[in-house]
Design a protein around this motif. Structure first.
Motif, PDB file in Angstrom:
ATOM      1  N   UNK A 149       0.832  -1.194   0.000  1.00 31.84           N
ATOM      2  CA  UNK A 149       0.000   0.000   0.000  1.00 31.84           C
ATOM      3  C   UNK A 149       0.871   1.250   0.000  1.00 31.84           C
ATOM      4  N   UNK A 150       0.581   2.143  -0.932  1.00 30.22           N
ATOM      5  CA  UNK A 150       1.261   3.423  -1.130  1.00 30.22           C
ATOM      6  C   UNK A 150       2.719   3.283  -1.575  1.00 30.22           C
ATOM      7  N   UNK A 151       3.134   2.090  -1.899  1.00 32.80           N
ATOM      8  CA  UNK A 151       4.471   1.891  -2.462  1.00 32.80           C
ATOM      9  C   UNK A 151       4.314   1.292  -3.845  1.00 32.80           C
ATOM     10  N   UNK A 152       4.046   0.015  -3.925  1.00 34.66           N
ATOM     11  CA  UNK A 152       3.808  -0.618  -5.214  1.00 34.66           C
ATOM     12  C   UNK A 152       2.405  -0.378  -5.730  1.00 34.66           C
ATOM     13  N   UNK A 153       1.467  -0.114  -4.806  1.00 35.50           N
ATOM     14  CA  UNK A 153       0.068   0.120  -5.160  1.00 35.50           C
ATOM     15  C   UNK A 153      -0.337   1.480  -4.615  1.00 35.50           C
ATOM     16  N   UNK A 154      -0.733   2.364  -5.516  1.00 35.39           N
ATOM     17  CA  UNK A 154      -1.086   3.729  -5.123  1.00 35.39           C
ATOM     18  C   UNK A 154      -2.534   3.821  -4.664  1.00 35.39           C
ATOM     19  N   UNK A 155      -2.764   4.738  -3.746  1.00 31.31           N
ATOM     20  CA  UNK A 155      -4.078   4.964  -3.162  1.00 31.31           C
ATOM     21  C   UNK A 155      -5.008   5.684  -4.141  1.00 31.31           C
ATOM     22  N   UNK A 156      -6.305   5.603  -3.863  1.00 32.58           N
ATOM     23  CA  UNK A 156      -7.316   6.369  -4.580  1.00 32.58           C
ATOM     24  C   UNK A 156      -8.028   7.216  -3.543  1.00 32.58           C
ATOM     25  N   UNK A 157      -8.103   8.505  -3.756  1.00 36.41           N
ATOM     26  CA  UNK A 157      -8.799   9.388  -2.832  1.00 36.41           C
ATOM     27  C   UNK A 157     -10.249   8.947  -2.688  1.00 36.41           C
ATOM     28  N   UNK A 158     -10.699   8.808  -1.451  1.00 35.76           N
ATOM     29  CA  UNK A 158     -12.067   8.393  -1.183  1.00 35.76           C
ATOM     30  C   UNK A 158     -12.240   6.894  -1.062  1.00 35.76           C
ATOM     31  N   UNK A 159     -11.176   6.134  -1.317  1.00 39.43           N
ATOM     32  CA  UNK A 159     -11.274   4.674  -1.252  1.00 39.43           C
ATOM     33  C   UNK A 159     -10.123   4.073  -0.450  1.00 39.43           C
TER      34      UNK A 159
END
Length: 188
Positions: A153-163
C-alpha cells in the motif's frame, strides 16, 4: 477533533477488527457462477466453465507464511483455485473476500502458471464509498506482480482518494494471497 478525523479513526479501527476476523477464502460454490463466467470472459476473453480444485495448505506452509500476513488473521487450511485453458495456456483464478469500511467485498485474483498476476476483478462491492477499486486504472497496478513484497500500500500500489480503506484492504489481501500461492503447487 473534527468529524473527518474521528470518522477516519473509527473506520480504521473497524477495518482492523474486520481484518482480524476475515479468513479470506471463499468457496466458489458460494459465488454467482454467472458473475464468475462474465469476469473470466472480461479478463481472459474466453467463455469456458472454470474447473475448481481444492488445494490443501500444509501446516509447514502455514507456519512459513503466518507471521507475514497483513489482512488475514490466519492462513486458510484450503484454497480453491480455478483453472481455464486459454490461448496463452492454463490460467488460474482465486476467489477471495476482503473487508471494506463496514462490509466485505468479493473479488477474483487472476494469475498465470508463473504465479504472475494477470488481473483482478471485484465481483461484489456493497458500500457507497470505495467502489473505485474496481476501476481498471487501479486494478492494472497489480498486473505483472508475482511477489508479495511488490504489493504494498502506497508503495507498489497507489491509493485512490475516497477509497483508502478498500485500497488498503485489497492490497493487503492480494499480498497475503501471493504469499500463499507462491508456497503451494498449482493444479494442472
Amino acid at each position: 477533533m473534527n468529524k473527518t478525523v474521528i470518522s477516519t479513526f473509527i473506520a480504521s479501527i473497524a477495518l482492523l477488527v474486520l481484518a482480524n476476523n476475515v479468513m479470506g477464502q471463499v468457496h466458489p460454490d458460494e459465488l454467482n457462477e454467472t458473475l464468475i463466467s462474465n469476469s473470466v470472459n472480461e479478463v481472459w476473453g474466453v467463455k469456458e466453465k472454470t474447473q475448481w480444485a481444492k488445494i490443501e495448505v500444509s501446516d509447514s506452509t502455514a507456519q512459513l507464511i503466518e507471521g507475514k500476513l497483513r489482512a488475514k488473521s490466519e492462513v486458510p487450511d484450503t484454497v480453491y483455485i480455478g483453472t481455464i485453458s486459454t490461448g496463452k495456456g492454463i490460467q488460474y483464478v482465486l476467489p477471495d473476500i476482503a473487508p471494506s469500511r463496514s462490509e466485505e467485498f468479493t473479488y477474483l485474483l487472476y494469475f498465470d502458471a508463473s504465479k504472475k498476476i494477470t488481473g483482478i476483478d471485484v465481483l461484489d462491492y456493497r458500500e457507497n464509498y470505495g467502489y473505485e477499486i474496481d476501476y481498471s486504472y487501479f486494478r492494472n497496478q497489480f498486473k505483472g506482480k508475482s511477489k508479495a513484497k511488490q504489493v504494498r500500500f502506497r508503495r507498489g500500489i497507489q491509493n485512490i482518494s475516497g477509497a483508502t480503506i478498500s485500497v488498503r484492504s485489497i492490497t493487503n489481501s492480494v499480498h497475503d494471497l501471493l504469499l500463499i500461492i507462491n508456497q503451494i503447487s498449482l493444479p494442472e
